[in-house]
Write a protein that holds these residues in place. Structure first.
Motif, mmCIF file in Angstrom:
data_model
loop_
_atom_site.group_PDB
_atom_site.id
_atom_site.type_symbol
_atom_site.label_atom_id
_atom_site.label_comp_id
_atom_site.label_asym_id
_atom_site.label_seq_id
_atom_site.Cartn_x
_atom_site.Cartn_y
_atom_site.Cartn_z
ATOM 1 N N TYR A 32 2.681 -8.295 7.933
ATOM 2 C CA TYR A 32 2.128 -8.837 6.696
ATOM 3 C C TYR A 32 2.157 -7.856 5.532
ATOM 4 O O TYR A 32 2.060 -8.284 4.373
ATOM 5 N N LEU A 33 2.261 -6.578 5.812
ATOM 6 C CA LEU A 33 2.224 -5.574 4.757
ATOM 7 C C LEU A 33 3.485 -4.721 4.751
ATOM 8 O O LEU A 33 4.109 -4.502 5.794
ATOM 9 N N SER A 34 3.818 -4.242 3.590
ATOM 10 C CA SER A 34 4.872 -3.248 3.414
ATOM 11 C C SER A 34 4.215 -2.003 2.833
ATOM 12 O O SER A 34 3.412 -2.094 1.900
ATOM 13 N N GLY A 35 4.517 -0.832 3.391
ATOM 14 C CA GLY A 35 3.871 0.376 2.910
ATOM 15 C C GLY A 35 4.757 1.592 3.026
ATOM 16 O O GLY A 35 5.711 1.620 3.813
ATOM 17 N N VAL A 36 4.445 2.601 2.212
ATOM 18 C CA VAL A 36 5.219 3.840 2.203
ATOM 19 C C VAL A 36 4.270 5.036 2.207
ATOM 20 O O VAL A 36 3.084 4.917 1.886
ATOM 21 N N ASP A 37 4.823 6.165 2.563
ATOM 22 C CA ASP A 37 4.156 7.440 2.316
ATOM 23 C C ASP A 37 4.665 7.933 0.964
ATOM 24 O O ASP A 37 5.857 8.170 0.779
ATOM 25 N N TYR A 38 3.774 8.049 0.007
ATOM 26 C CA TYR A 38 4.109 8.333 -1.392
ATOM 27 C C TYR A 38 4.157 9.828 -1.693
ATOM 28 O O TYR A 38 4.397 10.237 -2.819
ATOM 29 N N VAL A 98 -10.113 -2.248 -2.718
ATOM 30 C CA VAL A 98 -8.969 -2.046 -3.609
ATOM 31 C C VAL A 98 -8.387 -0.639 -3.515
ATOM 32 O O VAL A 98 -7.274 -0.390 -3.997
ATOM 33 N N ALA A 99 -9.120 0.284 -2.914
ATOM 34 C CA ALA A 99 -8.630 1.651 -2.728
ATOM 35 C C ALA A 99 -9.488 2.309 -1.655
ATOM 36 O O ALA A 99 -10.653 1.948 -1.466
ATOM 37 N N PHE A 144 -4.082 4.568 -0.330
ATOM 38 C CA PHE A 144 -4.819 5.181 0.764
ATOM 39 C C PHE A 144 -4.672 6.689 0.577
ATOM 40 O O PHE A 144 -3.601 7.242 0.809
ATOM 41 N N VAL A 145 -5.741 7.339 0.144
ATOM 42 C CA VAL A 145 -5.668 8.748 -0.226
ATOM 43 C C VAL A 145 -6.244 9.616 0.882
ATOM 44 O O VAL A 145 -7.324 9.335 1.406
ATOM 45 N N PHE A 197 0.839 -1.200 0.000
ATOM 46 C CA PHE A 197 0.000 0.000 0.000
ATOM 47 C C PHE A 197 0.867 1.240 0.000
ATOM 48 O O PHE A 197 2.046 1.210 0.363
ATOM 49 N N ALA A 198 0.249 2.341 -0.435
ATOM 50 C CA ALA A 198 0.911 3.642 -0.427
ATOM 51 C C ALA A 198 -0.084 4.689 0.054
ATOM 52 O O ALA A 198 -1.251 4.686 -0.359
#
Length: 316
Positions: A80-86, A276-277, A118-119, A35-36
């Motif tokens: 379980y998840l890898s995520g960043v701040d985009y 999905v979003a 994730f907006v 996710f981002a």
């Protein structure tokens, strides 16, 4: 453990560093992430109070308090998840059409690589741009919409694109699946019965706040799942779904809303859905010096991240 995750608070105090969501690394990548988090600081399609352009920065700052483990779902997100701040989409204040194009350009590489966006808004007009990007990947999707307003007006002040019109435009553009869209929490004064009937005529199931208060979370969950029917879901959460006592920092408050507990409980009713979003919109921090609205927004986003982690844990 995912490749990208927050640093330990024992080595980096929560009040230090650049303000990213949950203190995630600021990395503009589509590789090795699930996710981002992306900001869309656009608010020039509002009818009343502006200031939601500062929503992403306020949510990021508040989210420093967020931790990784969800005690209700019994899952550590970053096991379980890898995520960043985009970072933020380059918005054009006053130019909603170009901003829509920029949203699509920024989200498309993420979606094409199986990364869930994730907006953080921004006003609710931005959702149309997101849905355009999502539909390029998934086709028309189901809609899970938490809000006090239906946002299905034909136009506002003669303008097609406004934070009161995105879901009518989305239906007209074939981005949503009629019959598999649901709005819950709708309340407040209306211009007439045609306001809600207009949403229903588009193929959207409307559950008013009064109905939701009476039926409770579990029954609402049944209706939501039945409507979404296991399809790819776009989840949109307007912070004014929550009562002003819980979320005063928003531009068009509506009394008679829902507590933070009820909001979180309703999200957990979606723990088996194919989200999905997601976006979280209409946080206006300048009228909430306490910061509780921005913090609640970060908690709601964290809850959905935990749902996605639980799904991956369970092999979904």
């Amino acid at each position: 453990m995912g490749k990208y995750f927050p640093p330990s608070a024992s080595g980096a105090p929560r009040y230090s560093g650049i303000k990213t969501f949950m203190r995630l690394p600021y990395v503009k990548t589509t590789e090795d992430i699930d996710f981002a988090v992306i900001g869309v600081p656009f608010d020039t399609a509002c009818n009343f109070k502006v200031g939601a352009r500062l929503g992403p920065s306020s949510i990021r700052e508040a989210s420093a308090l967020m931790k990784n483990y969800n005690i209700n779902l019994e899952v550590n997100i970053f096991d379980y998840l890898s995520g960043v701040d985009y970072g933020d989409v380059p918005v054009i204040p006053g130019d909603i059409l170009q901003t829509y194009d920029n949203i699509v350009s920024e989200l498309t590489p993420l979606l094409d690589n199986g990364v869930m966006p994730f907006v953080m808004g921004g006003d609710h007009s931005i959702t149309l741009g997101e849905l355009r990007a999502v539909a390029k990947k998934y086709g028309p999707v189901a809609l899970m919409h938490f809000d006090s307003h239906s946002d299905t007006s034909v136009s506002v002040y003669g303008q097609k694109y406004n934070h009161g019109t995105p879901f009518r435009r989305a239906m007209e553009e074939g981005l949503l699946q009629p019959g598999h869209c649901i709005q819950v929490g709708i309340r407040g004064t209306q211009y007439g019965p045609e306001d809600l009937q207009g949403a229903r005529d588009l193929g959207i199931k409307v559950v008013t706040a009064n109905e939701l208060h009476k039926m409770g979370v579990e029954k609402a969950g049944e209706i939501m799942r039945e409507t979404l029917d296991g399809r790819p879901v776009f989840l949109t959460f307007d912070i004014d779904f929550c009562d002003p006592s819980c979320a005063p920092g928003t531009g068009t408050i509506e009394p008679g809303g829902f507590t933070s507990y009820e909001a979180l409980s309703l999200l957990r009713e979606l723990k088996d859905e194919n989200i999905v979003a997601m976006d979280l919109v209409e946080v206006l921090p300048t009228i909430d010096p306490s910061g509780q609205t921005a913090f609640l927004a970060s908690v709601l986003m964290n809850e959905v991240m935990a749902i996605k982690a639980l799904q991956k844990k369970n092999g979904k």
